[in-house]
Design a protein around this motif. Structure first.
Motif, PDB file in Angstrom:
ATOM      1  N   VAL A   1       1.110  -1.198  -0.109  1.00 40.09           N
ATOM      2  CA  VAL A   1       0.042   0.109  -0.072  1.00 40.09           C
ATOM      3  C   VAL A   1       0.846   0.661   0.203  1.00 40.09           C
ATOM      4  CG1 VAL A   1      -2.058  -1.113   0.978  1.00 40.09           C
ATOM      5  CG2 VAL A   1      -0.377   0.013   2.687  1.00 40.09           C
ATOM      6  N   ALA A   2       0.768   2.321  -0.488  1.00 39.91           N
ATOM      7  CA  ALA A   2       0.957   3.858  -0.640  1.00 39.91           C
ATOM      8  C   ALA A   2       1.980   3.828   0.524  1.00 39.91           C
ATOM      9  CB  ALA A   2      -0.358   4.812  -1.485  1.00 39.91           C
ATOM     10  N   ASN A   3       1.006   4.464   1.600  1.00 44.19           N
ATOM     11  CA  ASN A   3       1.349   4.825   2.728  1.00 44.19           C
ATOM     12  C   ASN A   3       0.118   3.897   4.309  1.00 44.19           C
ATOM     13  OD1 ASN A   3      -0.761   5.832   2.421  1.00 44.19           O
ATOM     14  ND2 ASN A   3      -0.307   7.748   1.340  1.00 44.19           N
ATOM     15  N   VAL A   4       0.589   5.140   5.323  1.00 48.61           N
ATOM     16  CA  VAL A   4       0.727   4.511   7.045  1.00 48.61           C
ATOM     17  C   VAL A   4      -1.292   4.640   6.976  1.00 48.61           C
ATOM     18  CG1 VAL A   4       1.208   6.135   7.796  1.00 48.61           C
ATOM     19  CG2 VAL A   4       0.908   4.558   9.183  1.00 48.61           C
TER      20      VAL A   4
ATOM     21  N   GLU B   1       5.069  -2.300   8.315  1.00 47.89           N
ATOM     22  CA  GLU B   1       5.290  -1.220   7.718  1.00 47.89           C
ATOM     23  C   GLU B   1       6.688  -1.858   7.669  1.00 47.89           C
ATOM     24  OE1 GLU B   1       6.880   1.614  11.554  1.00 47.89           O
ATOM     25  OE2 GLU B   1       4.709   1.742  12.009  1.00 47.89           O
ATOM     26  N   VAL B   2       7.610  -1.673   6.935  1.00 50.14           N
ATOM     27  CA  VAL B   2       9.072  -1.969   7.046  1.00 50.14           C
ATOM     28  C   VAL B   2      10.490  -0.809   6.945  1.00 50.14           C
ATOM     29  CG1 VAL B   2       8.047  -4.401   6.011  1.00 50.14           C
ATOM     30  CG2 VAL B   2       8.443  -2.674   4.659  1.00 50.14           C
ATOM     31  N   GLU B   3      11.227  -1.009   7.342  1.00 48.57           N
ATOM     32  CA  GLU B   3      12.233  -0.301   6.881  1.00 48.57           C
ATOM     33  C   GLU B   3      12.270  -0.237   5.480  1.00 48.57           C
ATOM     34  OE1 GLU B   3      15.879  -0.134   9.983  1.00 48.57           O
ATOM     35  OE2 GLU B   3      14.738  -1.003  11.021  1.00 48.57           O
ATOM     36  N   GLU B   4      13.073  -1.273   5.051  1.00 39.98           N
ATOM     37  CA  GLU B   4      12.747  -1.137   3.684  1.00 39.98           C
ATOM     38  C   GLU B   4      12.326  -2.640   2.544  1.00 39.98           C
ATOM     39  OE1 GLU B   4      17.026  -2.523   0.896  1.00 39.98           O
ATOM     40  OE2 GLU B   4      17.020  -2.323   2.039  1.00 39.98           O
ATOM     41  N   LEU B   5      11.232  -1.923   1.644  1.00 37.03           N
ATOM     42  CA  LEU B   5      10.696  -2.279   1.050  1.00 37.03           C
ATOM     43  C   LEU B   5      11.123  -2.499  -0.173  1.00 37.03           C
ATOM     44  CD1 LEU B   5       7.395  -3.674   0.820  1.00 37.03           C
ATOM     45  CD2 LEU B   5       6.615  -1.444   0.143  1.00 37.03           C
ATOM     46  N   VAL B   6      11.707  -3.928  -0.259  1.00 41.61           N
ATOM     47  CA  VAL B   6      12.304  -4.731  -1.548  1.00 41.61           C
ATOM     48  C   VAL B   6      11.494  -4.815  -2.683  1.00 41.61           C
ATOM     49  CG1 VAL B   6      14.637  -4.718  -0.254  1.00 41.61           C
ATOM     50  CG2 VAL B   6      12.899  -6.935  -0.814  1.00 41.61           C
ATOM     51  N   PRO B   7      11.615  -5.191  -4.189  1.00 41.24           N
ATOM     52  CA  PRO B   7      10.958  -5.676  -5.198  1.00 41.24           C
ATOM     53  C   PRO B   7      10.977  -7.179  -5.376  1.00 41.24           C
ATOM     54  CG  PRO B   7      13.113  -4.137  -6.514  1.00 41.24           C
ATOM     55  CD  PRO B   7      13.186  -4.486  -4.906  1.00 41.24           C
TER      56      PRO B   7
ATOM     57  N   GLN C   1       5.990   0.728   2.935  1.00 35.20           N
ATOM     58  CA  GLN C   1       7.841   1.243   3.773  1.00 35.20           C
ATOM     59  C   GLN C   1       7.251   2.504   4.671  1.00 35.20           C
ATOM     60  OE1 GLN C   1      10.792   1.179   1.908  1.00 35.20           O
ATOM     61  NE2 GLN C   1      11.287   1.558   3.734  1.00 35.20           N
ATOM     62  N   GLY C   2       7.605   1.829   5.831  1.00 33.48           N
ATOM     63  CA  GLY C   2       8.630   3.307   7.080  1.00 33.48           C
ATOM     64  C   GLY C   2       9.264   3.637   6.906  1.00 33.48           C
ATOM     65  N   GLU C   3       9.509   5.318   7.664  1.00 35.09           N
ATOM     66  CA  GLU C   3       9.893   6.658   8.244  1.00 35.09           C
ATOM     67  C   GLU C   3      10.141   6.978   9.229  1.00 35.09           C
ATOM     68  OE1 GLU C   3       7.593   9.264   5.332  1.00 35.09           O
ATOM     69  OE2 GLU C   3       6.315   9.538   6.220  1.00 35.09           O
ATOM     70  N   ASN C   4      11.344   7.311   9.035  1.00 33.25           N
ATOM     71  CA  ASN C   4      11.423   8.237   9.855  1.00 33.25           C
ATOM     72  C   ASN C   4      12.232   7.784  11.162  1.00 33.25           C
ATOM     73  OD1 ASN C   4      11.725  10.598   8.652  1.00 33.25           O
ATOM     74  ND2 ASN C   4       9.443  11.070   8.538  1.00 33.25           N
ATOM     75  N   TYR C   5      12.217   6.487  11.548  1.00 40.10           N
ATOM     76  CA  TYR C   5      12.501   5.909  12.733  1.00 40.10           C
ATOM     77  C   TYR C   5      13.299   6.577  13.708  1.00 40.10           C
ATOM     78  CZ  TYR C   5       9.573   1.966  10.481  1.00 40.10           C
ATOM     79  OH  TYR C   5       8.621   1.314  10.121  1.00 40.10           O
ATOM     80  N   GLU C   6      12.758   6.631  14.963  1.00 43.55           N
ATOM     81  CA  GLU C   6      13.895   7.086  16.097  1.00 43.55           C
ATOM     82  C   GLU C   6      14.502   5.822  16.795  1.00 43.55           C
ATOM     83  OE1 GLU C   6      12.996   9.877  18.215  1.00 43.55           O
ATOM     84  OE2 GLU C   6      10.427  10.409  17.660  1.00 43.55           O
ATOM     85  N   LYS C   7      14.307   4.467  16.868  1.00 44.85           N
ATOM     86  CA  LYS C   7      14.706   4.055  17.445  1.00 44.85           C
ATOM     87  C   LYS C   7      15.436   3.891  18.997  1.00 44.85           C
ATOM     88  CE  LYS C   7      16.397   1.577  13.184  1.00 44.85           C
ATOM     89  NZ  LYS C   7      17.354   0.151  12.340  1.00 44.85           N
TER      90      LYS C   7
END
Length: 233
Positions: A6-9, A189-195, A216-222
């Motif tokens: 899917v496109a986004n959260v 949600e993943v840090e890297e969405l690959v083909p 594809q997730g984004e801006n992870y603080e961890k």
């Protein structure tokens, strides 16, 4: 293969409503679905029941939902790092069900596998077993624990592909795998969405059959709960 990307959260959380039950992966602040939690705060859904190993900290993780009083009930194993959680629990604002950590994991796993319940020796003879069926097997007593029933599972992985196959990294491989497929809808949600085809099949921890939506997730603080460092020599 079915494309579950899917496109986004925002798209990933379509269908989320008040009074639903959610599973949320992670252990402490490791491997938590940060983007999904932030979107739940933004949506303002209330009356939630959250199944999670812990409740985050005051200003991060599930602590953000607690700040907004969006959670009605927490089903957890460890909650010692969240002062707001403690305040709400002691004041009676928050319903809390504390579960032994292994039992929490196995009730998730039972839901994932389609089993209605499990027998476990954990908690027998304590308050945990009050009002529950018990049974003896080979001279040892066990407690019947029901599989969880949840509307959504929100998990976080290191890598994934459009088919929903997931690879977890390090300690993020905690409650996330057992929550995949354990609810009506699993959102990853993943840090890297690959083909498709980029993941080594031998390295995949969760096959895509257990996932309905992936983004594809984004801006992870961890963040780290308790940072401990050695003094400089």
């Amino acid at each position: 293969m079915i494309n579950k990307k899917v496109a986004n959260v925002e798209e990933a959380l379509q269908g989320v409503l008040d009074n639903m039950t959610f599973m949320l992966g992670g252990f402490g602040l490791s491997g938590i679905p940060e983007n999904a939690i932030a979107q739940l705060v933004k949506l303002g859904v209330k009356g939630l029941t959250c199944i999670s190993n812990n409740a985050g900290v005051d200003d991060f993780g599930l602590g953000l939902l607690l700040q907004k009083h969006q959670i009605k009930k927490m089903i957890s194993s460890y909650v010692g790092e969240n002062d707001e959680f403690e305040r709400q629990m002691l004041s009676g604002e928050l319903d809390v069900e504390l579960i032994p950590q292994g039992t929490l994991a196995e009730r998730c796993r039972a839901a994932q596998a389609g089993f209605p319940a499990i027998y476990t020796p954990a908690g027998y003879g304590t308050e945990v077993a009050e009002g529950k069926e018990t049974r003896e097997f080979d001279g040892k007593m066990y407690v019947l624990e029901l599989a969880f029933k949840a509307d959504f599972s929100f998990v976080k992985a290191w890598k994934g592909d459009a088919a929903g196959n997931l690879i977890f990294k390090g300690t993020a491989r905690n409650f996330n795998p057992v929550m995949c497929g354990a609810a009506k809808i699993t959102v990853a949600e993943v840090e890297e969405l690959v083909p498709l085809g980029n993941l080594d099949p031998n390295q995949i921890h969760i096959p895509g059959i257990f996932v309905q939506r992936i983004f594809q997730g984004e801006n992870y603080e961890k963040r780290i709960e308790q940072r401990t460092v050695r003094k400089k020599d």
